[in-house]
Design a protein around this motif. Structure first.
Motif, PDB file in Angstrom:
ATOM      1  N   PHE A 318       4.135   7.144  47.936  1.00  0.00           N
ATOM      2  CA  PHE A 318       3.583   8.114  48.861  1.00  0.00           C
ATOM      3  C   PHE A 318       1.929   7.783  48.818  1.00  0.00           C
ATOM      4  O   PHE A 318       1.362   8.125  50.065  1.00  0.00           O
ATOM      5  CB  PHE A 318       3.537   9.626  48.228  1.00  0.00           C
ATOM      6  CG  PHE A 318       4.845  10.269  48.128  1.00  0.00           C
ATOM      7  CD1 PHE A 318       5.145  10.785  49.973  1.00  0.00           C
ATOM      8  CD2 PHE A 318       5.765  10.555  47.667  1.00  0.00           C
ATOM      9  CE1 PHE A 318       6.437  11.377  49.733  1.00  0.00           C
ATOM     10  CE2 PHE A 318       7.176  10.776  47.584  1.00  0.00           C
ATOM     11  CZ  PHE A 318       7.346  11.618  48.847  1.00  0.00           C
ATOM     12  N   PHE A 319       1.313   7.562  47.842  1.00  0.00           N
ATOM     13  CA  PHE A 319      -0.297   7.149  47.878  1.00  0.00           C
ATOM     14  C   PHE A 319      -0.428   6.061  48.631  1.00  0.00           C
ATOM     15  O   PHE A 319      -1.288   5.799  49.562  1.00  0.00           O
ATOM     16  CB  PHE A 319      -0.753   6.883  46.350  1.00  0.00           C
ATOM     17  CG  PHE A 319      -2.086   6.138  46.396  1.00  0.00           C
ATOM     18  CD1 PHE A 319      -3.052   7.095  46.915  1.00  0.00           C
ATOM     19  CD2 PHE A 319      -2.314   5.097  45.853  1.00  0.00           C
ATOM     20  CE1 PHE A 319      -4.397   6.657  46.810  1.00  0.00           C
ATOM     21  CE2 PHE A 319      -3.565   4.368  45.952  1.00  0.00           C
ATOM     22  CZ  PHE A 319      -4.730   5.321  46.216  1.00  0.00           C
ATOM     23  N   GLY A 320       0.400   4.866  48.592  1.00  0.00           N
ATOM     24  CA  GLY A 320       0.041   3.758  49.527  1.00  0.00           C
ATOM     25  C   GLY A 320       0.413   4.228  50.902  1.00  0.00           C
ATOM     26  O   GLY A 320      -0.349   3.958  51.847  1.00  0.00           O
ATOM     27  N   LEU A 321       1.269   5.022  51.515  1.00  0.00           N
ATOM     28  CA  LEU A 321       2.037   5.377  52.721  1.00  0.00           C
ATOM     29  C   LEU A 321       0.480   6.277  53.021  1.00  0.00           C
ATOM     30  O   LEU A 321       0.199   6.224  54.405  1.00  0.00           O
ATOM     31  CB  LEU A 321       3.008   6.224  52.836  1.00  0.00           C
ATOM     32  CG  LEU A 321       3.364   6.870  54.208  1.00  0.00           C
ATOM     33  CD1 LEU A 321       3.528   5.584  54.986  1.00  0.00           C
ATOM     34  CD2 LEU A 321       4.686   7.487  54.150  1.00  0.00           C
ATOM     35  N   GLY A 322      -0.030   7.144  52.436  1.00  0.00           N
ATOM     36  CA  GLY A 322      -1.277   7.991  52.813  1.00  0.00           C
ATOM     37  C   GLY A 322      -2.291   6.937  52.823  1.00  0.00           C
ATOM     38  O   GLY A 322      -2.931   7.031  54.197  1.00  0.00           O
ATOM     39  N   GLN A 323      -2.614   5.890  52.320  1.00  0.00           N
ATOM     40  CA  GLN A 323      -3.543   4.945  52.498  1.00  0.00           C
ATOM     41  C   GLN A 323      -3.258   4.197  54.105  1.00  0.00           C
ATOM     42  O   GLN A 323      -4.339   3.900  54.604  1.00  0.00           O
ATOM     43  CB  GLN A 323      -3.723   3.748  51.356  1.00  0.00           C
ATOM     44  CG  GLN A 323      -4.299   4.468  50.279  1.00  0.00           C
ATOM     45  CD  GLN A 323      -4.151   3.368  49.136  1.00  0.00           C
ATOM     46  OE1 GLN A 323      -3.328   2.627  48.787  1.00  0.00           O
ATOM     47  NE2 GLN A 323      -5.444   2.962  48.823  1.00  0.00           N
ATOM     48  N   ASP A 330      -4.617   7.595  61.358  1.00  0.00           N
ATOM     49  CA  ASP A 330      -3.777   9.069  61.516  1.00  0.00           C
ATOM     50  C   ASP A 330      -4.119  10.072  60.189  1.00  0.00           C
ATOM     51  O   ASP A 330      -3.463   9.849  59.245  1.00  0.00           O
ATOM     52  CB  ASP A 330      -2.553   8.942  61.774  1.00  0.00           C
ATOM     53  CG  ASP A 330      -1.480  10.108  61.915  1.00  0.00           C
ATOM     54  OD1 ASP A 330      -2.142  11.134  61.881  1.00  0.00           O
ATOM     55  OD2 ASP A 330      -0.464   9.872  62.157  1.00  0.00           O
ATOM     56  N   PRO A 331      -5.446  10.480  60.168  1.00  0.00           N
ATOM     57  CA  PRO A 331      -5.691  11.101  58.699  1.00  0.00           C
ATOM     58  C   PRO A 331      -4.813  12.442  58.732  1.00  0.00           C
ATOM     59  O   PRO A 331      -4.534  12.683  57.643  1.00  0.00           O
ATOM     60  CB  PRO A 331      -7.118  11.581  59.111  1.00  0.00           C
ATOM     61  CG  PRO A 331      -7.516  11.660  60.630  1.00  0.00           C
ATOM     62  CD  PRO A 331      -6.585  10.502  61.084  1.00  0.00           C
ATOM     63  N   ALA A 332      -4.289  13.156  59.553  1.00  0.00           N
ATOM     64  CA  ALA A 332      -3.587  14.193  59.200  1.00  0.00           C
ATOM     65  C   ALA A 332      -2.345  13.804  58.725  1.00  0.00           C
ATOM     66  O   ALA A 332      -1.842  14.616  57.740  1.00  0.00           O
ATOM     67  CB  ALA A 332      -3.134  14.790  60.646  1.00  0.00           C
ATOM     68  N   ALA A 333      -1.773  12.931  59.353  1.00  0.00           N
ATOM     69  CA  ALA A 333      -0.499  12.389  58.451  1.00  0.00           C
ATOM     70  C   ALA A 333      -0.785  11.838  56.955  1.00  0.00           C
ATOM     71  O   ALA A 333      -0.080  11.933  55.968  1.00  0.00           O
ATOM     72  CB  ALA A 333       0.089  11.056  59.378  1.00  0.00           C
TER      73      ALA A 333
END
Length: 393
Positions: A318-323, A330-333
């Motif tokens: 999840f952390f990597g996908l956020g990065q 896409d900061p919202a995603a």
């Protein structure tokens, strides 16, 4: 690589196929039947038919015969056990259990019935019910191998790994060359994080079967946990030589290369693992991290998502996908994904920090400051704890 929490299907099948009570032999049937004045000949007939059917593997006919015998002698522990065996051999575990329970009520603490019922509970995945029965059996003088092994497997299924290791260790002393018991013992030690014991047990397996890819892979995992990277690398390579398609071999090699900074080698190993096992969460996540470093966030996002699909509690994915989402603009995603990471681990300092950066890009300055303050506080606590540990040594 994390060992799977479930007891292996192969070992469950092995346990379930072990004869748990000797089929009533012909002469015993005759003696038992003839001792009863009423309907003795009819009882004898059904007992003999049931016993012969069990011997031939005709379990449905055996069930029918023992049901007829039970109508004549409804309180016979022997008939109840034989009927339950016939049911269990047909896969009717849920029907066998109450029959064994009935037999145990007729003759409480009968060791054969107790053992049979414990096995039936185990096969029915009622390990909480199986354990007290097995515990009583293991307190007897010189419990046999199967009882000790089943006690260990039951505790393993209950996530009581140190206790499982204790009983499996005792079982392995009874049969030192029984490989399935040794494998489960090693896995119990691995789940207990007793890595020295893991290497000891799997070294025993390798002495019996030098070409066991599972043993070499598990030893590699244990050495990796003990930060003995060269030993881990040696074992993973031995596993690869034994069977290059064994699950976890290339993932393990990739993780060692990753830690040593050989990212190209690591990437190649993760790709090999994923060609054989495309849903492997660790290989997907670590390959994605390499791709992210190489400037390929779109491709990395695909692998991070695959890791999450395989393991919905994989906080690093999840952390990597956020990065990756942040790098893709896409900061919202990114915020939505990073919030899942910190929900899984509220002390995930890096995730809080990157979440703050994503919130700042959305213009949510107060929330951003809060997340980055949380990140700083977590890091300070962790540093203080580490310092205290060093000072206490």
């Amino acid at each position: 690589m994390e060992d799977r929490r479930r007891v292996s299907t192969a070992r469950l099948c092995a346990i379930s196929c072990v004869p748990v009570l000797a089929v009533t032999v012909f002469l015993t049937c005759v003696a038992r039947a003839s001792a009863r004045p009423a309907s003795s000949q009819e009882l004898k007939t059904w007992l003999v038919r049931g016993s012969e059917a069990l011997e031939k593997g005709d379990n449905a006919s055996a069930e029918a015969a023992f049901r007829r015998a039970l109508k004549i002698d409804p309180h016979s522990v022997e008939v109840l056990n034989d009927l339950a065996i016939a049911l269990a051999r047909q896969g009717k575990i849920e029907e066998a259990v109450p029959v064994y329970e009935r037999a145990l009520k007729v003759r409480p603490r009968d060791p054969k019935t107790t053992r049979n019922l414990a096995i039936a509970y185990f096969r029915a995945q009622r390990c909480q019910d199986a354990w007290p029965l097995l515990q009583s059996l293991t307190r007897a003088r010189d419990p046999d191998f199967q009882t000790l092994e089943l006690a260990g497997l039951t505790l393993f299924a209950l996530d009581r790994y140190p206790e499982a290791a204790e009983y499996l260790e005792r079982a392995s002393h009874t049969k030192p060359s029984d490989l399935p018991a040794l494998y489960m013992l090693g896995k119990a030690y691995l789940r207990s994080k007793n890595y020295q014991a893991v290497t000891r047990v799997f070294s025993r397996i390798v002495s019996i079967n030098p070409n066991s890819p599972e043993a070499h892979t598990m030893m590699g995992t244990a050495y990796d946990k003990m930060f003995q990277e060269e030993d881990a690398l040696r074992e993973y390579k031995a596993a690869e030589k034994a069977n290059p398609d064994f699950p976890g071999v290339h993932s393990g090699l990739g993780q060692i290369y990753w830690k040593q900074g050989h990212l190209e080698r690591a990437q190649a190993e993760f790709k090999k693992e994923l060609r054989r096992f495309p849903n492997d969460p660790v290989s997907n996540c670590l390959l994605a991290q390499i791709l992210l470093r190489q400037g390929h966030p779109a491709e990395a996002a695909i692998h991070f998502q695959s890791a999450i699909t395989a393991n919905a509690r994989y906080k690093e994915a999840f952390f990597g996908l956020g990065q990756a989402k942040l790098k893709l603009g896409d900061p919202a995603a990114a915020v939505a994904t990073l919030r899942k990471a910190v929900k899984l681990d509220p002390d995930y300092a890096q995730a809080h920090f990157v979440l703050g950066a994503a919130l700042r890009q959305l213009g949510r300055s107060q929330e951003a400051a809060r997340e980055q303050r949380i990140s700083s506080e977590i890091q300070a606590r962790q540093q203080a704890k580490y310092t205290q540990k060093l000072n206490s040594q």
